[in-house]
Design an enzyme around this catalytic site. Sequence first.
Site, PDB file in Angstrom:
ATOM      1  N   ASP A  27      49.121  34.381  28.216  1.00  0.00           N
ATOM      2  CA  ASP A  27      49.617  35.365  29.035  1.00  0.00           C
ATOM      3  C   ASP A  27      50.751  34.996  29.757  1.00  0.00           C
ATOM      4  O   ASP A  27      51.111  33.871  30.052  1.00  0.00           O
ATOM      5  CB  ASP A  27      48.624  36.101  30.303  1.00  0.00           C
ATOM      6  CG  ASP A  27      49.203  37.219  30.864  1.00  0.00           C
ATOM      7  OD1 ASP A  27      49.647  38.285  30.053  1.00  0.00           O
ATOM      8  OD2 ASP A  27      48.900  37.234  32.167  1.00  0.00           O
ATOM      9  N   SER A  28      51.438  35.902  30.427  1.00  0.00           N
ATOM     10  CA  SER A  28      52.990  35.579  31.222  1.00  0.00           C
ATOM     11  C   SER A  28      52.192  35.000  32.523  1.00  0.00           C
ATOM     12  O   SER A  28      53.235  34.238  33.054  1.00  0.00           O
ATOM     13  CB  SER A  28      53.459  36.685  31.614  1.00  0.00           C
ATOM     14  OG  SER A  28      52.696  37.632  32.381  1.00  0.00           O
ATOM     15  N   CYS A  90      48.029  39.829  26.767  1.00  0.00           N
ATOM     16  CA  CYS A  90      49.023  40.170  27.466  1.00  0.00           C
ATOM     17  C   CYS A  90      49.648  41.812  26.839  1.00  0.00           C
ATOM     18  O   CYS A  90      49.908  41.608  25.315  1.00  0.00           O
ATOM     19  CB  CYS A  90      50.261  39.422  27.400  1.00  0.00           C
ATOM     20  SG  CYS A  90      51.947  39.961  28.074  1.00  0.00           S
ATOM     21  N   GLU A 168      49.915  39.480  41.109  1.00  0.00           N
ATOM     22  CA  GLU A 168      50.137  37.820  41.217  1.00  0.00           C
ATOM     23  C   GLU A 168      50.189  37.348  42.459  1.00  0.00           C
ATOM     24  O   GLU A 168      50.051  36.209  42.802  1.00  0.00           O
ATOM     25  CB  GLU A 168      51.669  37.731  40.326  1.00  0.00           C
ATOM     26  CG  GLU A 168      51.609  38.055  39.076  1.00  0.00           C
ATOM     27  CD  GLU A 168      51.327  36.741  38.060  1.00  0.00           C
ATOM     28  OE1 GLU A 168      51.381  35.585  38.545  1.00  0.00           O
ATOM     29  OE2 GLU A 168      50.499  36.964  36.904  1.00  0.00           O
ATOM     30  N   CYS A 202      47.862  46.713  30.597  1.00  0.00           N
ATOM     31  CA  CYS A 202      48.461  45.389  31.257  1.00  0.00           C
ATOM     32  C   CYS A 202      47.254  44.786  31.428  1.00  0.00           C
ATOM     33  O   CYS A 202      46.585  45.175  32.470  1.00  0.00           O
ATOM     34  CB  CYS A 202      49.479  45.588  32.115  1.00  0.00           C
ATOM     35  SG  CYS A 202      49.902  44.206  32.894  1.00  0.00           S
ATOM     36  N   HIS A 204      47.041  42.632  33.762  1.00  0.00           N
ATOM     37  CA  HIS A 204      46.798  42.357  35.341  1.00  0.00           C
ATOM     38  C   HIS A 204      46.181  43.601  35.974  1.00  0.00           C
ATOM     39  O   HIS A 204      45.458  43.362  37.051  1.00  0.00           O
ATOM     40  CB  HIS A 204      48.406  42.337  35.750  1.00  0.00           C
ATOM     41  CG  HIS A 204      49.073  41.019  35.742  1.00  0.00           C
ATOM     42  ND1 HIS A 204      49.266  40.466  34.426  1.00  0.00           N
ATOM     43  CD2 HIS A 204      49.332  40.195  36.441  1.00  0.00           C
ATOM     44  CE1 HIS A 204      50.051  39.349  34.539  1.00  0.00           C
ATOM     45  NE2 HIS A 204      49.859  39.134  36.059  1.00  0.00           N
TER      46      HIS A 204
HETATM   47  N1  DGL Z   1      49.757  40.583  31.701  1.00  0.00           N
HETATM   48  C1  DGL Z   1      50.805  41.075  31.227  1.00  0.00           C
HETATM   49  C2  DGL Z   1      50.744  42.497  30.195  1.00  0.00           C
HETATM   50  O1  DGL Z   1      49.426  42.620  29.992  1.00  0.00           O
HETATM   51  C3  DGL Z   1      52.193  40.804  31.757  1.00  0.00           C
HETATM   52  C4  DGL Z   1      52.654  41.493  32.914  1.00  0.00           C
HETATM   53  C5  DGL Z   1      54.131  40.541  33.177  1.00  0.00           C
HETATM   54  O2  DGL Z   1      54.329  39.437  32.934  1.00  0.00           O
HETATM   55  O3  DGL Z   1      55.053  41.701  33.113  1.00  0.00           O
HETATM   56  O4  DGL Z   1      51.784  42.947  30.019  1.00  0.00           O
END
Ligand code: DGL
Length: 288
Positions: A27-28, A90, A168, A202, A204
């Site tokens: 993931d990012s 991600c 984050e 997402c 996150h």
């Molecule tokens: N966790 C990520 C997603 O599912 C990326 C969030 C990001 O880096 O902008 O899109």
Amino acid sequence: METNKNYSRLTAAEVMHMINKAIGIFDSGLGGLTAAREIMEIMPGEDIVYFGDTGRVPYGSKSKEAINKYARQDARFLKKMGVKIIVAACGTVSSVAPDLSDELGLPYTGVVNPTCFTAVNATKNGKIGVIGTAATINSHSYKRRIQEKHPEFEVYEQHCQLFVSFVENGLVDPDDELVRLMVKRYMTPLKESGVDTLILGCTHFPLLAEAIQREMGDGVTLIDSGKETAIYTKKILSEKGLLRTEPNKGEARFYVSDTPADFEKFAGMFLKKSSLENHVEHINIEEY
Ligand code: DGL
């Protein structure tokens, strides 16, 4: 954009060799840990290699070209670590970058397909909301996937890029005034559209699930892309005969592209543990 190709071309000896390899997840940043946590829960004997591209987070506000480049580098790193499957945990990568399975010569999955599958089964009124990063929402990946099979369903999209920064930085408490106001601001249009199912597109966002649920009300079912992807990963491994059969402790190794300190600080929150006991190692992702 993700599919899963057929790996039945593997010989029996190759399959045996692959079974004991780890599951690669990237993931990012920290978000993919929501998928990692579910993978650890439903496949406790599997080893995991996790890469969080913390030096380049967020992906969701980057160009398609940048996201494609990052996805390839992340996946190549995991391949080098000798994994048996790669999970792009991600929403942004899954929406923007192509399926890398042929390029990598490995099973590969993103989060869009499994999440949409669950959402279409969950809705009763045919109105589904999708929240994700800017890149995810601009790609319309979830909407296209849902309407491919169910053109009669209404899909309402809302980008919530700001959520990524909050998560984050550990700002997820539903009682926090700032969190509450931010969630309210982004959820209001979706609430007004009358959706009964909401995709957290997402990885996150599950950290904000409680705040989102409070705002949307109990009548709305939240679909967690991390969880659905974990279930789908197990299905792929099982179909290919790549699930571990012998007892194993299930080790997890973590790698990041920025300093490990912040990752270590917040990873426990994502994994629902008081702290992260594992060692986190820095790597130079530009080498891949
Ligand atoms: N966790 C990520 C997603 O599912 C990326 C969030 C990001 O880096 O902008 O899109």
